[in-house]
Design an enzyme around this catalytic site. Structure first.
Site, PDB file in Angstrom:
ATOM      1  N   GLY A 106       0.817  -1.215   0.000  1.00 36.63           N
ATOM      2  CA  GLY A 106       0.000   0.000   0.000  1.00 36.63           C
ATOM      3  C   GLY A 106       0.849   1.263   0.000  1.00 36.63           C
ATOM      4  O   GLY A 106       1.954   1.269   0.551  1.00 36.63           O
ATOM      5  N   ASP A 200       6.592  -5.314   5.974  1.00 40.55           N
ATOM      6  CA  ASP A 200       7.288  -6.488   6.499  1.00 40.55           C
ATOM      7  C   ASP A 200       7.379  -7.591   5.448  1.00 40.55           C
ATOM      8  O   ASP A 200       8.421  -8.226   5.274  1.00 40.55           O
ATOM      9  CB  ASP A 200       6.599  -6.991   7.771  1.00 40.55           C
ATOM     10  CG  ASP A 200       5.107  -7.170   7.600  1.00 40.55           C
ATOM     11  OD1 ASP A 200       4.508  -6.427   6.809  1.00 40.55           O
ATOM     12  OD2 ASP A 200       4.528  -8.063   8.233  1.00 40.55           O
ATOM     13  N   THR A 226       5.241   1.576   5.721  1.00 39.34           N
ATOM     14  CA  THR A 226       3.836   1.223   5.928  1.00 39.34           C
ATOM     15  C   THR A 226       3.216   2.200   6.910  1.00 39.34           C
ATOM     16  O   THR A 226       3.805   2.500   7.957  1.00 39.34           O
ATOM     17  CB  THR A 226       3.570  -0.217   6.422  1.00 39.34           C
ATOM     18  OG1 THR A 226       2.167  -0.343   6.684  1.00 39.34           O
ATOM     19  CG2 THR A 226       4.336  -0.599   7.677  1.00 39.34           C
ATOM     20  N   ASP A 228       0.859   1.551   8.656  1.00 30.64           N
ATOM     21  CA  ASP A 228       0.411   0.800   9.841  1.00 30.64           C
ATOM     22  C   ASP A 228       1.393   0.910  11.004  1.00 30.64           C
ATOM     23  O   ASP A 228       1.044   0.618  12.145  1.00 30.64           O
ATOM     24  CB  ASP A 228       0.219  -0.677   9.495  1.00 30.64           C
ATOM     25  CG  ASP A 228      -0.961  -0.888   8.557  1.00 30.64           C
ATOM     26  OD1 ASP A 228      -1.570   0.113   8.158  1.00 30.64           O
ATOM     27  OD2 ASP A 228      -1.262  -2.045   8.222  1.00 30.64           O
ATOM     28  N   LYS A 271     -25.953  14.849  18.671  1.00 33.42           N
ATOM     29  CA  LYS A 271     -26.929  13.798  18.401  1.00 33.42           C
ATOM     30  C   LYS A 271     -26.314  12.508  17.856  1.00 33.42           C
ATOM     31  O   LYS A 271     -26.997  11.509  17.770  1.00 33.42           O
ATOM     32  CB  LYS A 271     -28.032  14.306  17.493  1.00 33.42           C
ATOM     33  CG  LYS A 271     -27.623  14.697  16.095  1.00 33.42           C
ATOM     34  CD  LYS A 271     -28.859  15.038  15.269  1.00 33.42           C
ATOM     35  CE  LYS A 271     -28.490  15.317  13.833  1.00 33.42           C
ATOM     36  NZ  LYS A 271     -28.636  16.694  13.431  1.00 33.42           N
ATOM     37  N   MET A 279      -7.337   2.624   9.589  1.00 31.49           N
ATOM     38  CA  MET A 279      -6.518   1.532   9.052  1.00 31.49           C
ATOM     39  C   MET A 279      -5.500   1.056  10.072  1.00 31.49           C
ATOM     40  O   MET A 279      -5.180   1.746  11.033  1.00 31.49           O
ATOM     41  CB  MET A 279      -5.785   1.975   7.794  1.00 31.49           C
ATOM     42  CG  MET A 279      -6.529   1.619   6.538  1.00 31.49           C
ATOM     43  SD  MET A 279      -5.479   1.889   5.088  1.00 31.49           S
ATOM     44  CE  MET A 279      -6.661   1.499   3.798  1.00 31.49           C
ATOM     45  N   GLY A 280      -4.954  -0.076   9.749  1.00 28.29           N
ATOM     46  CA  GLY A 280      -4.008  -0.768  10.621  1.00 28.29           C
ATOM     47  C   GLY A 280      -4.485  -2.206  10.640  1.00 28.29           C
ATOM     48  O   GLY A 280      -5.269  -2.582  11.507  1.00 28.29           O
ATOM     49  N   ARG A 281      -4.045  -2.947   9.615  1.00 27.27           N
ATOM     50  CA  ARG A 281      -4.596  -4.279   9.388  1.00 27.27           C
ATOM     51  C   ARG A 281      -4.374  -5.195  10.581  1.00 27.27           C
ATOM     52  O   ARG A 281      -5.238  -5.954  10.958  1.00 27.27           O
ATOM     53  CB  ARG A 281      -3.946  -4.847   8.130  1.00 27.27           C
ATOM     54  CG  ARG A 281      -4.575  -6.085   7.616  1.00 27.27           C
ATOM     55  CD  ARG A 281      -3.989  -6.475   6.295  1.00 27.27           C
ATOM     56  NE  ARG A 281      -2.595  -6.113   6.182  1.00 27.27           N
ATOM     57  CZ  ARG A 281      -1.986  -5.855   5.042  1.00 27.27           C
ATOM     58  NH1 ARG A 281      -2.669  -5.890   3.930  1.00 27.27           N
ATOM     59  NH2 ARG A 281      -0.709  -5.572   5.009  1.00 27.27           N
ATOM     60  N   GLU A 360      -8.977  -1.058  12.353  1.00 24.19           N
ATOM     61  CA  GLU A 360      -9.651  -1.979  11.419  1.00 24.19           C
ATOM     62  C   GLU A 360      -9.364  -3.442  11.735  1.00 24.19           C
ATOM     63  O   GLU A 360     -10.166  -4.320  11.455  1.00 24.19           O
ATOM     64  CB  GLU A 360      -9.300  -1.658   9.966  1.00 24.19           C
ATOM     65  CG  GLU A 360      -7.854  -1.941   9.602  1.00 24.19           C
ATOM     66  CD  GLU A 360      -7.563  -1.810   8.113  1.00 24.19           C
ATOM     67  OE1 GLU A 360      -8.477  -1.642   7.318  1.00 24.19           O
ATOM     68  OE2 GLU A 360      -6.376  -1.879   7.775  1.00 24.19           O
TER      69      GLU A 360
HETATM   70  P1  FBP Z   1       0.993  -2.008   3.627  1.00 24.24           P
HETATM   71  O1  FBP Z   1       1.244  -2.877   4.821  1.00 24.24           O
HETATM   72  O2  FBP Z   1       1.260  -2.656   2.353  1.00 24.24           O
HETATM   73  O3  FBP Z   1       1.723  -0.706   3.768  1.00 24.24           O
HETATM   74  O4  FBP Z   1      -0.530  -1.618   3.595  1.00 24.24           O
HETATM   75  C1  FBP Z   1      -1.187  -1.258   4.738  1.00 24.24           C
HETATM   76  C2  FBP Z   1      -2.616  -0.905   4.467  1.00 24.24           C
HETATM   77  O5  FBP Z   1      -2.764   0.462   4.224  1.00 24.24           O
HETATM   78  C3  FBP Z   1      -3.468  -1.376   5.637  1.00 24.24           C
HETATM   79  O6  FBP Z   1      -3.604  -0.400   6.621  1.00 24.24           O
HETATM   80  C4  FBP Z   1      -4.754  -1.750   4.963  1.00 24.24           C
HETATM   81  O7  FBP Z   1      -5.424  -2.760   5.655  1.00 24.24           O
HETATM   82  C5  FBP Z   1      -4.297  -2.265   3.645  1.00 24.24           C
HETATM   83  O8  FBP Z   1      -3.127  -1.594   3.336  1.00 24.24           O
HETATM   84  C6  FBP Z   1      -5.306  -2.031   2.568  1.00 24.24           C
HETATM   85  O9  FBP Z   1      -4.914  -2.735   1.455  1.00 24.24           O
HETATM   86  P2  FBP Z   1      -5.432  -2.457  -0.009  1.00 24.24           P
HETATM   87  O10 FBP Z   1      -4.707  -1.248  -0.502  1.00 24.24           O
HETATM   88  O11 FBP Z   1      -5.039  -3.660  -0.762  1.00 24.24           O
HETATM   89  O12 FBP Z   1      -6.901  -2.245   0.061  1.00 24.24           O
END
Ligand code: FBP
Length: 700
Positions: A106, A200, A226, A228, A271, A279-281, A360
């Site tokens: 990403g 990684d 990344t 993340d 309200k 994000m942060g897989r 996430e």
């Molecule tokens: P990288 O680990 O490749 O840097 O990507 C991280 C990330 O941005 C995550 O936070 C997210 O879950 C994922 O990429 C989303 O992936 P995609 O771009 O394939 O939808």
């Protein structure tokens, strides 16, 4: 009609003021392109040399030693600047080189500056050197799709976000065929070195390429990227070598700015609960930083949930001389109760609104979900292997997949040795909403990662939260607390005596705090009954309008707005921290190449300190590898860094959790980080997480 109707459109578009107003290139862009990031001291000299240091030690994985024999013995390289070196070293440093660079995974803000740093350093050492950018990620290496980078292209992207210059992709070079094609490309371009800017998994790939390409004399260098933030490197003694991957700061700041705006909006029209998935897989670093940046009312940290221990449950089992393993880690149900508790407590002081941050990947830290993910990974991998067909192609629809799982559960009944998917698994899985079943069965990426960004994590949690809030509402527990002065004013305006009605309506009449309607009054009917039994109205008489108004104001409606912060922050132009960090990473890459390194990852030590202490280094990748389950198989990968629940940053957030929940009549404690400013004095120097964690190190 306006006199402008007959204006010549072409003439209008050619007007200098219209041209300036509609130009793609604005002042902000020019300012960014012209900015030249500071360089670490080592790079202020004409030459750099590598000095291997044995100061840092790593626990080596035996399998990594077997698979990466030529780079497992690498040490940390310190990069040192020199004003003069001997002739041989000068020739080596300045020789003409062909270097290829690729983005993998990403996008992360700052990537362009890695390229710019490498380009500037390589051209300065030898203007005839060539830098090639591989297009659309590792596919560009496999298919030899590359462009030679020149000043024009580099200058157009300096200090800009995204990976737009050469694009990115998630392909993994993981088969013999892809490896051979990559070697062929490197030979065709006459590459001396290949640079992989990735997470990684991509740095893992870099180590394998380094091992593979050693006989060809192609050096391979990785760069920790990344948003993340889960590439952080320490040695076996805990010395920090890389405190944070690049892109993290920008993404966190961008998310924080938007979320802070929601805090402002939410506390203005009081309200909505804004549910912000960030994000942060896998790791919750981004959520932690956002919590520090915004002081949102609730922030879930996955690692904290996994760390939870149900002491009561444990003690109960201990008394019976047993261990209750279910006492470890939080369940989905328990988590939804914790969230409801916060919502109910805020409502009781009149705050039926707020902002909640959810990482996430939070569900991966919930035991029961993690078990499903691992089991399904194994089932999919085994199917692909046994049938030599793709699971997803064989079972395209959700029903087909569920049928397959049902057959497996059936098999477990007939064959007790088959335990992968039993009837209990199947029953539990069928209790999950369809969309989440579909999510859990989704195709993994090429590295075997679960695609959390495509799963509506928040919907799963919110479903449970809503159900429980409904129960609490029925029980009269979820109530909006009312200000006493408002109650008095409303009743007095209607000619009613507050002191007569108060004790009948409220369970805490006489207390100082917000007024809470009695639990048994849950509808207009039960309200009428209470008034009748106290003689305030007669049977059949209407409830006084002012009293009805007060009751209605106490009835909560849990209204939410759902937001996902990911791609937007990932595409943000980098903060000054990320601009400087990445440019120096690019310079580091060149020094590593010029120094003859391979299988190393470029890094900057002391990121948490003042810039003058930053130290460019090369970290050996192979010693960072360990075996992990991927796609149902054990694979060598770099271990991801998750949030350390013993870190200062986390402890601070935990200690301030109650304050930021602000379940008291006072104001919320929202912080305004503001937008990424880039220039100007108020731009933050580095992530708050780093600043706080550095305190621990200063005290060591
Ligand atoms: P990288 O680990 O490749 O840097 O990507 C991280 C990330 O941005 C995550 O936070 C997210 O879950 C994922 O990429 C989303 O992936 P995609 O771009 O394939 O939808």
């Amino acid at each position: 009609m306006s006199e402008n109707t007959n204006i010549d459109l072409q003439q209008l578009l050619n007007q200098p003021r219209v041209k300036a107003a509609t130009d793609d290139v604005n002042a902000e862009l020019l300012e960014r392109r012209q900015y030249r990031p500071s360089q670490c001291e080592a790079f202020s000299h004409p030459y750099t040399l590598l000095r291997e240091t044995s100061q840092y030690r790593f626990e080596l994985d035996r399998e990594a030693g077997k698979q990466l024999p030529n780079i497992i013995g690498n040490s940390v390289d310190l990069i040192e600047g020199h004003d003069s070196v001997d002739d041989a070293a000068a020739r080596q440093f300045s020789r003409k080189r062909h270097i290829g660079i690729v983005f993998s995974g990403g996008p992360a803000p700052g990537g362009h500056n890695v390229i710019a740093g490498l380009y500037d350093a390589a051209k300065k050492a030898n203007p005839d050197s060539k830098i090639y950018g591989f297009l659309v990620g590792p596919d560009g290496i496999i298919e030899n799709e590359a462009v030679e980078l020149d000043d024009r292209r580099i200058d157009a992207y300096r200090n800009l976000g995204g990976f737009t210059m050469i694009k990115t992709g998630r392909t993994k070079i993981d088969t013999r065929e892809k490896m051979e094609l990559s070697r062929k490309t490197c030979k065709q371009l006459g590459l001396d070195a290949l640079v992989i800017v990735g997470g990684d998994d991509s740095n893992t790939n870099a180590a394998f390429l380094a091992q593979e390409m050693l006989p060809d004399g192609v050096q391979v260098i990785g760069v920790p990227k990344t948003i993340d933030g889960d590439i952080q490197v320490r040695d076996a003694e805990g010395s920090v070598l890389c405190a944070m991957s690049f892109g993290f700061h920008t993404a966190a700041r961008a998310f924080a700015n938007s979320i802070s705006n929601l805090c402002t909006d939410s506390s203005s029209d009081i309200k909505y609960w804004h549910i912000c998935k960030v994000m942060g897989r896998v790791a919750s670093h981004l959520a932690l930083e956002v919590a520090l940046q915004t002081h949102a009312n609730m922030t879930l940290i996955g690692e904290d949930l996994a760390d939870y221990i149900d002491r009561q449950r444990l003690e109960k089992a201990e008394k019976k001389g047993a261990v209750d393993y279910h006492a470890y880690g939080m369940t989905l149900r328990h988590l939804s109760r914790v969230i409801c508790n916060g919502i109910v407590r805020r409502a009781a002081v009149g705050k039926n609104y707020g902002v909640m941050v959810i990482p996430e990947g939070v569900l991966e830290f919930i035991n029961e979900i993690q078990v499903f993910i691992i089991k399904l990974n194994t089932i999919i991998a085994e199917y692909n292997q046994t049938h030599d067909r793709d699971f997803h192609a064989s079972f395209p629809r959700l029903e087909d997949k569920l049928d397959h799982l049902r057959r497996m559960a059936q098999r477990s009944r007939e064959d007790s040795s088959f335990t992968l998917w039993n009837t209990r698994d199947d029953d539990l899985f069928n209790d999950i909403p369809d969309f989440f079943q579909e999510g859990l069965l989704m195709e993994r990426d090429s590295h075997g990662n679960f695609p959390f960004s495509q799963v509506e994590t928040e919907k799963v949690l919110l479903g449970l939260v809503r159900d429980y809030l409904d129960i609490l509402k029925e029980e009269g527990v979820y109530r909006i607390g009312l200000r006493k002065d408002y109650f008095h004013k409303t009743l007095e305006a209607a000619g009613l005596a507050p002191d007569r009605y108060g004790p009948v309506l409220f369970k805490n009449w006489g207390d100082d705090g917000h007024l809470l309607v009695k639990s048994e009054i849950i509808s207009l009917k039960t309200l009428a009954q209470a008034l009748i039994s106290d003689g305030l109205i007669k049977n059949g008489e209407k409830i006084p309008a002012a009293v009805e108004k007060i009751f209605k104001k106490s009835v909560p409606n849990f209204k939410t707005q759902i937001h996902f912060y990911g791609y937007d922050g990932r595409g943000n132009d980098p903060t000054r921290f990320d601009c400087i960090y990445t440019y120096n990473l690019g310079l580091t890459v060149f020094s590593l190449i010029a120094g003859g390194a391979t299988g190393q990852m470029a890094a900057i030590r002391n990121l948490e300190m003042d810039f003058s202490s930053w130290q460019p280094i090369g970290i050996p990748i192979a010693p960072l590898m360990h075996l992990e389950e991927r796609k149902g198989k054990l694979a060598l990968v770099i271990e991801k860094s998750i949030v350390d629940v013993n870190s200062i940053a986390f402890k601070v957030v935990k200690a301030l959790r109650e304050k930021w929940l602000a379940a008291d009549p006072g104001d919320d404690h929202y912080r305004r980080p503001g937008p990424i400013r880039f220039t100007g004095k108020s731009e933050e120097e580095r992530p708050l997480t780093l600043q706080l964690n550095a305190i621990a190190r200063e005290d060591e």
